[in-house]
Design a protein around this motif. Structure first.
Motif, PDB file in Angstrom:
ATOM      1  N   MET A 154       4.143 -57.784  53.448  1.00  0.00           N
ATOM      2  CA  MET A 154       3.178 -58.346  52.500  1.00  0.00           C
ATOM      3  C   MET A 154       1.776 -58.326  53.084  1.00  0.00           C
ATOM      4  SD  MET A 154       5.036 -61.667  50.756  1.00  0.00           S
ATOM      5  CE  MET A 154       3.494 -62.143  49.958  1.00  0.00           C
ATOM      6  N   ALA A 155       1.669 -58.730  54.356  1.00  0.00           N
ATOM      7  CA  ALA A 155       0.358 -58.780  55.000  1.00  0.00           C
ATOM      8  C   ALA A 155      -0.299 -57.409  55.055  1.00  0.00           C
ATOM      9  CB  ALA A 155       0.500 -59.356  56.407  1.00  0.00           C
ATOM     10  N   GLU A 156       0.513 -56.382  55.186  1.00  0.00           N
ATOM     11  CA  GLU A 156      -0.025 -55.013  55.222  1.00  0.00           C
ATOM     12  C   GLU A 156      -0.747 -54.691  53.921  1.00  0.00           C
ATOM     13  OE1 GLU A 156      -0.519 -51.407  57.430  1.00  0.00           O
ATOM     14  OE2 GLU A 156       0.146 -53.432  57.958  1.00  0.00           O
ATOM     15  N   LEU A 157      -0.354 -55.343  52.835  1.00  0.00           N
ATOM     16  CA  LEU A 157      -0.934 -55.083  51.521  1.00  0.00           C
ATOM     17  C   LEU A 157      -2.111 -55.998  51.210  1.00  0.00           C
ATOM     18  CD1 LEU A 157       2.418 -54.641  49.561  1.00  0.00           C
ATOM     19  CD2 LEU A 157       0.905 -52.838  50.434  1.00  0.00           C
ATOM     20  N   GLY A 158      -2.423 -56.919  52.134  1.00  0.00           N
ATOM     21  CA  GLY A 158      -3.562 -57.796  51.923  1.00  0.00           C
ATOM     22  C   GLY A 158      -3.142 -59.208  51.565  1.00  0.00           C
ATOM     23  N   PRO A 159      -4.117 -60.083  51.213  1.00  0.00           N
ATOM     24  CA  PRO A 159      -3.803 -61.491  50.931  1.00  0.00           C
ATOM     25  C   PRO A 159      -2.991 -61.702  49.675  1.00  0.00           C
ATOM     26  CG  PRO A 159      -6.119 -61.026  50.476  1.00  0.00           C
ATOM     27  CD  PRO A 159      -5.566 -59.812  51.150  1.00  0.00           C
ATOM     28  N   ALA A 180       8.649 -53.843  49.089  1.00  0.00           N
ATOM     29  CA  ALA A 180       9.868 -53.141  49.490  1.00  0.00           C
ATOM     30  C   ALA A 180       9.552 -51.728  49.956  1.00  0.00           C
ATOM     31  CB  ALA A 180      10.847 -53.107  48.312  1.00  0.00           C
ATOM     32  N   GLU A 181       8.667 -51.066  49.240  1.00  0.00           N
ATOM     33  CA  GLU A 181       8.274 -49.702  49.629  1.00  0.00           C
ATOM     34  C   GLU A 181       7.651 -49.694  51.014  1.00  0.00           C
ATOM     35  OE1 GLU A 181       4.811 -46.645  48.155  1.00  0.00           O
ATOM     36  OE2 GLU A 181       5.918 -47.746  46.612  1.00  0.00           O
ATOM     37  N   THR A 182       6.824 -50.710  51.309  1.00  0.00           N
ATOM     38  CA  THR A 182       6.184 -50.802  52.624  1.00  0.00           C
ATOM     39  C   THR A 182       7.217 -51.028  53.720  1.00  0.00           C
ATOM     40  OG1 THR A 182       4.204 -51.721  51.578  1.00  0.00           O
ATOM     41  CG2 THR A 182       4.423 -52.039  53.949  1.00  0.00           C
ATOM     42  N   LEU A 183       8.276 -51.750  53.384  1.00  0.00           N
ATOM     43  CA  LEU A 183       9.358 -51.964  54.341  1.00  0.00           C
ATOM     44  C   LEU A 183      10.255 -50.745  54.491  1.00  0.00           C
ATOM     45  CD1 LEU A 183      10.661 -55.600  53.647  1.00  0.00           C
ATOM     46  CD2 LEU A 183       9.917 -54.698  55.849  1.00  0.00           C
ATOM     47  N   GLY A 184      10.198 -49.853  53.505  1.00  0.00           N
ATOM     48  CA  GLY A 184      11.042 -48.671  53.538  1.00  0.00           C
ATOM     49  C   GLY A 184      12.421 -48.889  52.965  1.00  0.00           C
ATOM     50  N   LEU A 204       3.570 -52.860  62.148  1.00  0.00           N
ATOM     51  CA  LEU A 204       4.493 -52.905  61.013  1.00  0.00           C
ATOM     52  C   LEU A 204       5.618 -51.929  61.292  1.00  0.00           C
ATOM     53  CD1 LEU A 204       5.308 -53.635  58.091  1.00  0.00           C
ATOM     54  CD2 LEU A 204       3.857 -51.738  57.344  1.00  0.00           C
ATOM     55  N   VAL A 205       6.838 -52.450  61.331  1.00  0.00           N
ATOM     56  CA  VAL A 205       8.007 -51.624  61.613  1.00  0.00           C
ATOM     57  C   VAL A 205       8.873 -51.575  60.366  1.00  0.00           C
ATOM     58  CG1 VAL A 205      10.048 -51.334  63.069  1.00  0.00           C
ATOM     59  CG2 VAL A 205       7.934 -52.284  64.044  1.00  0.00           C
ATOM     60  N   ALA A 206       9.127 -50.361  59.875  1.00  0.00           N
ATOM     61  CA  ALA A 206       9.994 -50.221  58.704  1.00  0.00           C
ATOM     62  C   ALA A 206      11.383 -50.750  59.019  1.00  0.00           C
ATOM     63  CB  ALA A 206      10.070 -48.760  58.281  1.00  0.00           C
ATOM     64  N   HIS A 207      12.006 -51.340  58.023  1.00  0.00           N
ATOM     65  CA  HIS A 207      13.330 -51.915  58.235  1.00  0.00           C
ATOM     66  C   HIS A 207      14.413 -50.858  58.031  1.00  0.00           C
ATOM     67  CE1 HIS A 207      16.567 -54.761  58.413  1.00  0.00           C
ATOM     68  NE2 HIS A 207      17.023 -54.350  57.238  1.00  0.00           N
TER      69      HIS A 207
END
Length: 407
Positions: free
Chosen positions: A327-332, A341-345, A390-393
């Protein structure tokens, strides 16, 4: 500067030296209290807002205001996993005694005391003795079904208060941690009391999702309560909250210094207190300059990281921490749930249970379907400091008893 004279009070629910920007809310609540005391109907209030906006401060101020007006108050905080009957019974016992059980108590007060004893027994709550005849409240609040018993108990309490020409005030903090059954029981009780125009005022405080939770529990909740939004302060009020306490101690802030603090604190009341407190302790003398603020800011951030943010982070499982880091990767925020979910992979469905656990823990909330937002201001920046990478899950097969694995 002298730390003994530091006027700022960062902390959970501590009354700030200047409660700025909340005058209208306080005045509206005071009017409601006067209406209830005069036998006129008034809606209940549920204060909604993120962490750090001063909901608990306001709840405490309103509780004190009610007490000053002669209202008999019961105040509780509903932490996770608590039992509402266990928390509420001792407070209501205190209200019964405040209504003066021994002075020509009358049938209604004896009935309220009996209903409270029945309620305590039905929900296996241990309380001190109440001096009354046990047969005066036979069949009152004793079924063990909260949605029936709590309304009957509070109706009896309100009727007893009416006999004493006063009112009962019920104050509940952290409403989002009530179970759905407990929240429904509170709503039904308030509805019953409103229909009978009895002198009981409910004021709660909680995270923004409480309005939706209340509506889900009982559809008529939206008409039963007002839901004032408590947010960050307007610029004028934020500046007043910062500079007025210092001015009372003979200390001033340069305009640039005040602007720097308010920008860093994003006008949130708790963060204003934190920056004010730390900058005061670090500044050598008045006036406080922007340079002094910049010098103190790393210490402020470290203090917030090790206290305000850390206590929330440490309650999370590693997978929940990963979700918030995405979430933090996408901002506040708010963030699209699918993007997280996409950011987590992973697929959105595979993180649904993790998201729900974070909602239950009060870490995130959803303003509308498909969105997720932090309930703690500035938590996105903290997550990046705490977990720089940020590490993908990589989902793994669920093991028996492993409640943390993604499904």
């Amino acid at each position: 500067m002298d730390r003994r004279r530091n006027p700022y009070v960062p902390g959970a629910g501590l009354q700030p030296p200047e409660l700025a920007g909340r005058d209208r809310l306080l005045e509206n609540a005071a009017i409601d209290m006067d209406r209830v005391l005069a036998g006129r109907p008034a809606k209940g209030l549920i204060l909604l807002g993120l962490r750090g906006v001063g909901k608990t401060v306001l709840l405490n101020r309103l509780c004190k205001l009610a007490q000053d007006k002669g209202v008999r108050t019961a105040r509780i905080e509903a932490p996770e996993g608590s039992s509402l009957p266990e928390l509420l019974t001792p407070e209501l016992r205190r209200v019964v005694h405040a209504l003066d059980l021994r002075r020509a108590a009358g049938h209604r007060l004896h009935r309220a005391a009996g209903a409270l004893a029945n309620f305590a027994r039905a929900f296996k709550v241990s309380v001190g003795d109440l001096e009354f005849g046990m047969d005066l409240a036979a069949g009152e609040a004793d079924t063990g079904y909260l949605e029936q018993d709590l309304p009957r108990l509070l109706v009896a309490m309100a009727e007893a208060a009416a006999d004493r020409r006063t009112a009962v005030g019920l104050f509940i903090d952290e409403v989002q941690y009530l179970s759905s059954l407990e929240l429904a029981a509170v709503i039904v009780a308030c509805h019953e009391i409103a229909q009978r125009n009895l002198p009981l005022l409910f004021i709660g405080a909680g995270l923004p999702q409480v309005a939706a939770l209340a509506g889900k529990a009982k559809s008529y909740a939206e008409r039963l309560f007002d839901y004032p939004q408590v947010g960050s302060l307007e610029h004028f009020d934020a500046r007043l909250a910062l500079v007025k306490p210092a001015r009372a101690e003979g200390v001033s802030f340069d305009d640039d210094a005040a602007d720097e603090i308010l920008a860093a604190a994003q006008n949130f009341p708790y963060f204003i207190q934190e920056w004010g407190y730390q900058v005061w302790n670090a500044a050598p003398a008045s006036p406080v300059t922007r340079g002094m603020v910049l010098d103190a800011t790393p210490e402020v951030v470290a203090h917030l990281d090790n206290n305000f943010f850390r206590v929330r982070f440490d309650r999370l499982t590693p997978l929940e921490q990963k979700y918030l880091r995405a979430m933090a990767e996408l901002g506040p925020g708010p963030c699209a749930t699918g993007r997280i979910a996409e950011t987590l992979g992973v697929r959105a469905a595979s993180v649904a249970t993790v998201r729900q656990r974070l909602i239950n823990k009060g870490m995130v909330w959803s303003r509308r379907h498909g969105e997720t937002a932090f309930t703690v201001p500035m938590f996105d920046a903290f997550m990046k400091r705490q977990m720089p990478e940020l590490v993908a899950h990589v989902p793994q097969a669920r093991r028996t008893g492993d409640s943390g694995a993604f499904p």
